[in-house]
Each structure stands twice: as C-alpha cells, then as structure tokens.
Design a protein around this motif. Sequence first.
Motif, PDB file in Angstrom:
ATOM      1  N   ALA A 122      33.181  18.004 149.527  1.00 57.05           N
ATOM      2  CA  ALA A 122      34.266  16.700 149.441  1.00 57.05           C
ATOM      3  C   ALA A 122      35.099  17.006 150.390  1.00 57.05           C
ATOM      4  O   ALA A 122      36.592  17.511 150.180  1.00 57.05           O
ATOM      5  N   SER A 224      35.407  19.068 141.211  1.00 58.52           N
ATOM      6  CA  SER A 224      34.877  17.950 142.273  1.00 58.52           C
ATOM      7  C   SER A 224      34.710  16.244 142.408  1.00 58.52           C
ATOM      8  O   SER A 224      34.528  15.686 143.288  1.00 58.52           O
ATOM      9  N   VAL A 228      36.265  13.899 144.834  1.00 56.73           N
ATOM     10  CA  VAL A 228      35.001  13.050 145.812  1.00 56.73           C
ATOM     11  C   VAL A 228      35.335  11.642 144.759  1.00 56.73           C
ATOM     12  O   VAL A 228      35.770  10.489 146.000  1.00 56.73           O
TER      13      VAL A 228
END
Length: 352
Positions: A122, A224, A228
Amino acid sequence: MFEKSTWIRLPRNVVVGHGVIDQTVEAVRELHLQGQPLIVTSPTPREIAADRIVEQFAAEGVDPEIVEVEDASFEAIQRVIDTAREVDPGFLIGVGGGKAIDIAKMASDDIGRGFVSVPTAASHDGIVSNRGSVPDGGTRHSVAAEPPLAVVADTEILANAPWELTTAGCADIISNYTAVMDWRLADRLKSVPYSGYGAALSEMTAEMLVSNADSIRPGLEESSWIVVKALVSSGVAMSIAGSSRPASGAEHLFSHQLDRIAPGRALHGHQVGVGSIMTAYLHSGEDGIWTDIRSALDSIDAPTTAAELDLEPEEVVEALSTCHEIRDRYTILGDGIEEDAARSVAEKTGVI
Ligand SMILES: NC(=O)C1=CN([C@@H]2O[C@H](COP(=O)(O)OP(=O)(O)OC[C@H]3O[C@@H](n4cnc5c(N)ncnc54)[C@H](O)[C@@H]3O)[C@@H](O)[C@H]2O)C=CC1
Ligand SMILES: O=C(CO)COP(=O)(O)O
Ligand SMILES: [Zn+2]
C-alpha cells in the motif's frame, strides 16, 4: 454552444480484503477477459503473490507468461511490450509495487489489452490511476495509461509488507493537500484545466486518512484496509481529472528530482511527504498548514526530515531549487526558487 466532453475511465471490480488474492481468477472471469495472462512483476512480489496467481490459473488449465521488471523505465516497458507481441496475451496483470503496476498499465495501453492491478504494497496511489510515471533523462513523464479493469488488493499481503511501504502510501495521500493547492494556483494563474470534483475527492481522501491516523499501526490488517481504500480513492481522483494533478504538485517534482540526485535512497511516498511539508510552507507561510502536514506524517511514522530520508541537507536544497525544471507543471515553485530560499524553507520547517 456547450462543447465539453470527457471520458472518466474507472475499474469495474475493486476487490479488497483478507485473502482476496485467491479470487483473482474469479475477478478476471467476471470481466469476460479471455486468453493467456501476461503477469508483470518484480522478484519479491513474484514470490508473495504472482506465483500464487499462476497456480490459480494453472488449476484452470491456463499457463500465464511472467515478466520480471525492476525499474519504471521506457526500456522496461518496451521489454514487456516485446514479450506481449510474442505471446499475444489476452490481458496483463501488474503484481507488485508502484513500478511494476505502472509498467503493466503502460504496456497494456500500448498493445491494446486489458489490465488488472494486484498491489502487494500500500505504498503509492497509482494502484487505480490512469497514469504512468516514467523518468527519462532530465525529465519525468506522466503518461496516459490503461486504467485497471479490476483491482485485487489483499489486505493480508499488504499488512505483511514492510511497514515503511504502508507509511509511504500514507504520505503519498497526505501530499494531496499541497498537490491540490498547486493545482488551484495553476488554475488561477495559468488557466490549467481544473476539476472541482477531482480536487474535492483528493482532499477528502487525505482528510479521511489523517482522521483515521490512530488506527494505522504496524501489524494491524485494518490499517491496510484504510490505506488501500484511500489509495484507490486518490487514483479515482486522478482518473476524474484526466491528469495526476489532484495527487501530484511541487512536492512530487521535489521527489522526482531526488530520484535523479539521490536514486534509490528513499521511497517515493516518503520523499513526497517531506516535499509537502516544505511546499505547504511556501504556500501558507510560517503559521500555515505545514505544521499540520508534518504532524500528520509524524503520526503515521513517515519521515519528516532529510536525515530520515538518508539525504544530505545540500541534496534537499539542490532538489528543491532545481525541481521546477523536471516538467512543465506550474506550481508554487513558479520558475524556480533561489538556493538560499530553498535552504531557508528547509531549515525553518526542520527538514534540514
Ligand atoms: N501512476 C501513478 O499514478 C503513480 C505512480 N507512482 C510511481 O510508483 C513508484 C513508487 O512505488 P513504490 O511501491 O514505492 O516503489 P516500488 O515499486 O519500487 O516498490 C518498492 C519495493 O517494495 C517491494 N515490494 C512490493 N511489495 C512488497 C511486499 N509485499 N513485501 C516486500 N517487498 C515488497 C518492491 O518489489 C520494491 O522493491 C514510483 O515510480 C512512482 O512514480 C506513485 C504514485 C502514483
Ligand atoms: O505519484 C503520483 C501521484 O501520487 C503520480 O505523479 P506524477 O504524475 O508526478 O508521476
Ligand atoms: Zn505519488
């Protein structure tokens, strides 16, 4: 008469979550993509994700071709195009960090095949964008590219990636604040094409990331997920704008120049974050938002100083005072700032 028109090209399937790498074939089939995939990747992402994707296709009787790349260069793009001309793939899959994904999307555009984006880190907001970024001698091109038809972002893989890749992605998003300031300035002074929707989405994405900073911690898969989604949203802003303007201003020029002056020293996202502190200072002065940007970077463990980027103070000064030459993109740096002025802003913001 009203004569404007635009094409906003966005992915159809954005698949995000734990273990979704195993749904790559499904995401591809749902798009009715046929034929052999050509996978563009680099060594570590190959082991982590690309080999798993190959196994999934093999179970369906399909044998993907793989090309490994390292740098985002025109030579690497040509190598992928040459391989594609030999194997005539049905579609391309980019698996890895920003460079592998950029190469895959630019090669896809050239050969006229669909593109699927599988980020393993990411670390950058090119996951979804319709742009590729390529250094070329003394300049840097933002190249129109094939936006992904699908994105498969496995949060388990992203969370297991080195933590600094995630903080680099956060910093790439935080830099949207100054990118949008530069875009508005260029709109006012140079009448560059400007999209209020693109700018608002880019700023809102940065806002949401910063307001969730407390939940962005190493080892937390939820981090994450948050990062993301922000990277996807920032890429959509670029696609709406039809340019990288919502996410790339003078802080990116600074980073691109560092890639020439001090190659391989620090990650893209970390460099743009530090650049953003300094260009925010130039935009808004001593009491301006540069302190908020620095605090936001600090709160997610991203670098805020030259030393943390492994740079000498004079490398920062050189990059800041020469980076306006990188490309024809009007920003707060105008036609360049003096070396003394660059040193002063770097000192006042604590970067050096
Ligand atoms: N097209 C666009 O809109 C954008 C493009 N970019 C471009 O993306 C590039 C920066 O992307 P980065 O990902 O920072 O650099 P990168 O692609 O060089 O990746 C950094 C390193 O991390 C490794 N890596 C990836 N996933 C990993 C994992 N799970 N575990 C261990 N290692 C892993 C990669 O193999 C590489 O060695 C720059 O070239 C930048 O210009 C950045 C933002 C937007
Ligand atoms: O890195 C990018 C956006 O975050 C892409 O920007 P460039 O157009 O400057 O390559
Ligand atoms: Zn960037």
